[in-house]
Design a protein around this motif. Structure first.
Motif, PDB file in Angstrom:
ATOM      1  N   THR A   1      25.543  59.087  47.556  1.00  0.00           N
ATOM      2  CA  THR A   1      24.253  58.692  47.014  1.00  0.00           C
ATOM      3  C   THR A   1      23.791  59.727  46.030  1.00  0.00           C
ATOM      4  OG1 THR A   1      23.769  57.588  49.072  1.00  0.00           O
ATOM      5  CG2 THR A   1      21.899  58.060  47.633  1.00  0.00           C
ATOM      6  N   LEU A   2      24.051  61.038  46.298  1.00  0.00           N
ATOM      7  CA  LEU A   2      23.656  62.094  45.365  1.00  0.00           C
ATOM      8  C   LEU A   2      24.438  62.034  44.073  1.00  0.00           C
ATOM      9  CD1 LEU A   2      23.221  65.079  47.842  1.00  0.00           C
ATOM     10  CD2 LEU A   2      21.426  63.739  46.762  1.00  0.00           C
ATOM     11  N   ASP A   3      25.695  61.567  44.118  1.00  0.00           N
ATOM     12  CA  ASP A   3      26.518  61.481  42.898  1.00  0.00           C
ATOM     13  C   ASP A   3      26.166  60.283  42.039  1.00  0.00           C
ATOM     14  OD1 ASP A   3      27.820  63.762  43.544  1.00  0.00           O
ATOM     15  OD2 ASP A   3      29.450  62.729  44.613  1.00  0.00           O
ATOM     16  N   CYS A   4      25.305  59.422  42.406  1.00  0.00           N
ATOM     17  CA  CYS A   4      24.972  58.240  41.595  1.00  0.00           C
ATOM     18  C   CYS A   4      24.273  58.666  40.358  1.00  0.00           C
ATOM     19  CB  CYS A   4      24.088  57.266  42.416  1.00  0.00           C
ATOM     20  SG  CYS A   4      24.963  56.529  43.794  1.00  0.00           S
ATOM     21  N   PRO A   5      24.416  57.983  39.263  1.00  0.00           N
ATOM     22  CA  PRO A   5      23.777  58.379  38.004  1.00  0.00           C
ATOM     23  C   PRO A   5      22.278  58.213  38.016  1.00  0.00           C
ATOM     24  CG  PRO A   5      25.701  56.975  37.591  1.00  0.00           C
ATOM     25  CD  PRO A   5      25.457  56.964  39.057  1.00  0.00           C
ATOM     26  N   SER A   6      21.792  57.319  38.856  1.00  0.00           N
ATOM     27  CA  SER A   6      20.348  57.099  38.829  1.00  0.00           C
ATOM     28  C   SER A   6      19.585  58.196  39.488  1.00  0.00           C
ATOM     29  CB  SER A   6      20.023  55.760  39.524  1.00  0.00           C
ATOM     30  OG  SER A   6      20.467  55.801  40.887  1.00  0.00           O
ATOM     31  N   GLY A   7      20.251  59.084  40.221  1.00  0.00           N
ATOM     32  CA  GLY A   7      19.617  60.216  40.871  1.00  0.00           C
ATOM     33  C   GLY A   7      18.859  59.839  42.134  1.00  0.00           C
ATOM     34  N   ARG A   8      19.097  58.631  42.682  1.00  0.00           N
ATOM     35  CA  ARG A   8      18.399  58.267  43.889  1.00  0.00           C
ATOM     36  C   ARG A   8      19.100  58.784  45.083  1.00  0.00           C
ATOM     37  NH1 ARG A   8      17.726  51.908  42.972  1.00  0.00           N
ATOM     38  NH2 ARG A   8      19.979  52.293  42.838  1.00  0.00           N
TER      39      ARG A   8
ATOM     40  N   LEU B   1      26.376  49.979  48.455  1.00  0.00           N
ATOM     41  CA  LEU B   1      27.066  51.198  48.027  1.00  0.00           C
ATOM     42  C   LEU B   1      27.778  51.850  49.200  1.00  0.00           C
ATOM     43  CD1 LEU B   1      24.418  52.746  45.607  1.00  0.00           C
ATOM     44  CD2 LEU B   1      26.525  51.586  44.997  1.00  0.00           C
ATOM     45  N   ASN B   2      27.163  51.857  50.363  1.00  0.00           N
ATOM     46  CA  ASN B   2      27.828  52.432  51.528  1.00  0.00           C
ATOM     47  C   ASN B   2      29.055  51.652  51.907  1.00  0.00           C
ATOM     48  OD1 ASN B   2      25.925  54.510  51.701  1.00  0.00           O
ATOM     49  ND2 ASN B   2      24.540  53.306  53.022  1.00  0.00           N
ATOM     50  N   ALA B   3      28.953  50.360  51.790  1.00  0.00           N
ATOM     51  CA  ALA B   3      30.112  49.524  52.116  1.00  0.00           C
ATOM     52  C   ALA B   3      31.269  49.795  51.164  1.00  0.00           C
ATOM     53  CB  ALA B   3      29.705  48.037  52.071  1.00  0.00           C
ATOM     54  N   LEU B   4      30.919  49.910  49.887  1.00  0.00           N
ATOM     55  CA  LEU B   4      31.970  50.216  48.904  1.00  0.00           C
ATOM     56  C   LEU B   4      32.571  51.585  49.180  1.00  0.00           C
ATOM     57  CD1 LEU B   4      30.252  48.881  45.629  1.00  0.00           C
ATOM     58  CD2 LEU B   4      32.194  47.882  46.836  1.00  0.00           C
ATOM     59  N   THR B   5      31.697  52.525  49.610  1.00  0.00           N
ATOM     60  CA  THR B   5      32.190  53.876  49.913  1.00  0.00           C
ATOM     61  C   THR B   5      33.150  53.834  51.071  1.00  0.00           C
ATOM     62  OG1 THR B   5      30.149  54.853  49.074  1.00  0.00           O
ATOM     63  CG2 THR B   5      31.491  56.212  50.509  1.00  0.00           C
ATOM     64  N   GLY B   6      32.829  53.072  52.079  1.00  0.00           N
ATOM     65  CA  GLY B   6      33.744  52.958  53.209  1.00  0.00           C
ATOM     66  C   GLY B   6      35.048  52.291  52.820  1.00  0.00           C
TER      67      GLY B   6
ATOM     68  N   ALA C   1      27.555  51.334  31.882  1.00  0.00           N
ATOM     69  CA  ALA C   1      27.427  50.058  32.585  1.00  0.00           C
ATOM     70  C   ALA C   1      27.575  50.261  34.087  1.00  0.00           C
ATOM     71  CB  ALA C   1      28.466  49.058  32.063  1.00  0.00           C
ATOM     72  N   TRP C   2      28.514  51.165  34.447  1.00  0.00           N
ATOM     73  CA  TRP C   2      28.762  51.428  35.881  1.00  0.00           C
ATOM     74  C   TRP C   2      27.540  52.045  36.533  1.00  0.00           C
ATOM     75  CZ3 TRP C   2      29.239  55.900  38.927  1.00  0.00           C
ATOM     76  CH2 TRP C   2      29.838  55.740  40.164  1.00  0.00           C
ATOM     77  N   LEU C   3      26.939  52.943  35.778  1.00  0.00           N
ATOM     78  CA  LEU C   3      25.735  53.571  36.309  1.00  0.00           C
ATOM     79  C   LEU C   3      24.603  52.563  36.453  1.00  0.00           C
ATOM     80  CD1 LEU C   3      25.761  56.973  34.396  1.00  0.00           C
ATOM     81  CD2 LEU C   3      26.282  56.580  36.817  1.00  0.00           C
ATOM     82  N   ARG C   4      24.524  51.699  35.461  1.00  0.00           N
ATOM     83  CA  ARG C   4      23.449  50.687  35.551  1.00  0.00           C
ATOM     84  C   ARG C   4      23.687  49.757  36.731  1.00  0.00           C
ATOM     85  NH1 ARG C   4      24.010  50.463  29.897  1.00  0.00           N
ATOM     86  NH2 ARG C   4      25.219  48.532  30.107  1.00  0.00           N
ATOM     87  N   VAL C   5      24.998  49.426  36.912  1.00  0.00           N
ATOM     88  CA  VAL C   5      25.303  48.518  38.035  1.00  0.00           C
ATOM     89  C   VAL C   5      24.962  49.207  39.351  1.00  0.00           C
ATOM     90  CG1 VAL C   5      27.155  47.359  39.282  1.00  0.00           C
ATOM     91  CG2 VAL C   5      27.030  47.185  36.794  1.00  0.00           C
ATOM     92  N   HIS C   6      25.396  50.456  39.512  1.00  0.00           N
ATOM     93  CA  HIS C   6      25.109  51.161  40.753  1.00  0.00           C
ATOM     94  C   HIS C   6      23.607  51.408  40.940  1.00  0.00           C
ATOM     95  CE1 HIS C   6      29.408  51.877  40.831  1.00  0.00           C
ATOM     96  NE2 HIS C   6      29.294  52.322  42.127  1.00  0.00           N
ATOM     97  N   ALA C   7      22.923  51.512  39.842  1.00  0.00           N
ATOM     98  CA  ALA C   7      21.478  51.720  39.976  1.00  0.00           C
ATOM     99  C   ALA C   7      20.789  50.461  40.488  1.00  0.00           C
ATOM    100  CB  ALA C   7      20.893  52.151  38.603  1.00  0.00           C
TER     101      ALA C   7
END
Length: 357
Positions: free
Chosen positions: A347-354, A307-312, A294-300
Motif C-alpha cells: 500500500t505504501l508503494d502505490c503511486p497515489s500515496g494512500r 489490491l490485497n488480493a492481487l498482492t496475494g 495509467a497503472w498508477l491511475r488504475v491502482h489509485a
C-alpha cells in the motif's frame, strides 16, 4: 782356276773367259788366250793361268802424323793385269797340269807389291800433316797421293799391272785419341742441345705466360661484366622497390580513402542508429511513462481489498512450488504477520500515496 779332266792318259783343260791361259811344250807356245779349251799331255805341258779381270785389294796399315799421332788407313786399290806375257814372265802363274792349282802365290805377291807401294806414298803424305788436318782433309790427300804414286810406279807397268782406281775408305786415329777428339764436338753438340732445350723451354714459358695473360684478361673482363651485372641488378632491384613503394603508396592511399569512407559511412550509420535508438528510447520511455501513469491511475482507483488480493496472487506466483505444507499454529501466526506486513508495504508503494491498515 782351270777345269781339268783326265781321259786315257790325256788331260783336257777348259779355261774361264776371265783367265788367260798359256800352254808351252818343249819351249814353244802352243795355246795363248782367255777362255781356251784344249787337250794336252801332263808330262810335256807347261801351263800358266793369268787372271785378266779387275780385282779389289783391300789394305789396312798404320801411319804417323807430323804431331806423332798414330792413325790407321783403310784403302782399296782396284787393278788388273793388262799384259799377261809380262806378268807370266815376272811372276809365277804356273799351274799344276793335273789339278789346275797355282803352284805359287802370284796374287799375294801382287798384293804385297801394291800394298807396300801405296803405304809408302800414304806415309809420305801423313808424315807432313798434323792429326787435325789429316782427319779433315787427309782422306782426299792420301787418295790422290796413292793414285798418283801407283800410276807413276815403274815396276807396275813392267810387271804388266794396271791400276784402275784407288780409294781411301777411312783415316782413323787411336781409340783414346778419337774419344778425346770427339769430346769437344760432343760438348758443342750437347751445348747446342741444351741451348735448343732452353730455347724450347723459353718458348714454352712465353706461351704459358701468354696463356696466363689471356686467362687473366678473361677473368678481368668476366669480373667487369659481373660488376656491370651487379650494378644492373641493383638498379633493377631499386627500380622494383620504387615501383613496389609507389604501388604500396597508391594501395595505402586507396585503403585510407576506403577506410575514411567506411568510417564516414559507419559514423553516419551510427548517428542514424543513435538517433533512431534515442527516438525509440524516447518513445519507449514515453510509453512506459504513460503505462506507469495509467497503472498508477488504475491502482489509485482500485479498492484496497482488490489490491490485497492481487498482492496475494503475485506472491503466490513468486513462491516456490510446494508439494505438501504442514501448518502449525506458530507458523500460521508468523505467516499472517508477514502477510499483513507485506500488504502494508504494497500500500505504501502505490503511486497515489494512500495507506491501508
Amino acid at each position: 782356276m782351270a777345269d781339268i779332266t783326265r781321259r786315257f792318259g790325256w788331260r783336257h783343260l777348259r779355261g774361264a773367259p776371265t783367265a788367260h791361259v798359256r800352254h808351252h811344250r818343249s819351249g814353244r807356245l802352243l795355246h795363248d788366250g782367255p777362255g781356251l779349251s784344249f787337250w794336252y799331255r801332263a808330262l810335256s805341258a807347261a801351263l800358266s793361268e793369268v787372271p785378266v779381270d779387275d780385282r779389289e785389294l783391300a789394305m789396312t796399315f798404320h801411319a804417323r802424323t807430323s804431331d806423332f799421332q798414330d792413325v790407321s788407313v783403310q784403302a782399296t786399290v782396284t787393278y788388273r793385269i793388262s799384259d799377261t806375257a809380262l806378268a807370266a814372265g815376272r811372276l809365277d802363274f804356273s799351274i799344276d797340269p793335273d789339278t789346275g792349282v797355282w803352284r805359287g802365290a802370284p796374287l799375294e805377291q801382287l798384293g804385297t807389291l801394291l800394298t807396300e807401294t801405296a803405304q809408302q806414298h800414304a806415309l809420305d803424305v801423313l808424315a807432313r800433316t798434323s792429326l787435325a788436318a789429316a782427319l779433315v782433309d787427309g782422306v782426299a790427300a792420301v787418295r790422290e797421293r796413292i793414285a798418283g804414286g801407283l800410276a807413276a810406279e815403274p815396276r807396275l807397268p813392267a810387271t804388266g799391272i794396271e791400276v784402275v782406281a784407288a780409294r781411301v775408305v777411312a783415316l782413323r786415329p787411336e781409340p783414346e785419341v778419337e774419344r778425346a777428339l770427339r769430346t769437344p764436338a760432343r760438348e758443342q753438340i750437347q751445348q747446342d742441345a741444351d741451348k735448343a732445350t732452353y730455347e724450347r723451354r723459353a718458348v714454352a714459358v712465353e706461351r704459358e705466360r701468354a696463356i696466363a695473360e689471356n686467362e687473366l684478361a678473361s677473368q678481368i673482363e668476366l669480373a667487369r661484366r659481373e660488376e656491370q651485372l651487379v650494378d644492373q641488378r641493383g638498379t633493377n632491384a631499386r627500380r622494383e622497390a620504387e615501383e613496389h613503394a609507389a604501388a604500396d603508396a597508391v594501395r595505402a592511399g586507396a585503403e585510407a580513402a576506403r577506410t575514411v569512407r567506411l568510417a564516414d559511412a559507419e559514423a553516419a550509420r551510427t548517428v542514424r542508429l543513435a538517433g533512431a535508438e534515442a527516438q525509440a528510447a524516447r518513445e519507449v520511455g514515453e510509453a512506459r511513462a504513460a503505462a506507469q501513469d495509467a497503472w498508477l491511475r488504475v491502482h489509485a482507483e482500485v479498492p484496497v481489498g482488490t489490491l490485497n488480493a492481487l498482492t496475494g496472487t503475485r506472491l503466490a506466483e513468486n513462491l516456490p512450488r510446494i508439494g505438501s505444507v504442514t501448518v502449525s499454529p506458530d507458523v500460521l501466526t508468523g505467516l499472517l504477520a508477514q502477510l499483513g506486513a507485506g500488504t502494508v508495504e504494497s500500500t505504501l508503494d502505490c503511486p497515489s500515496g494512500r495507506e491501508s491498515a
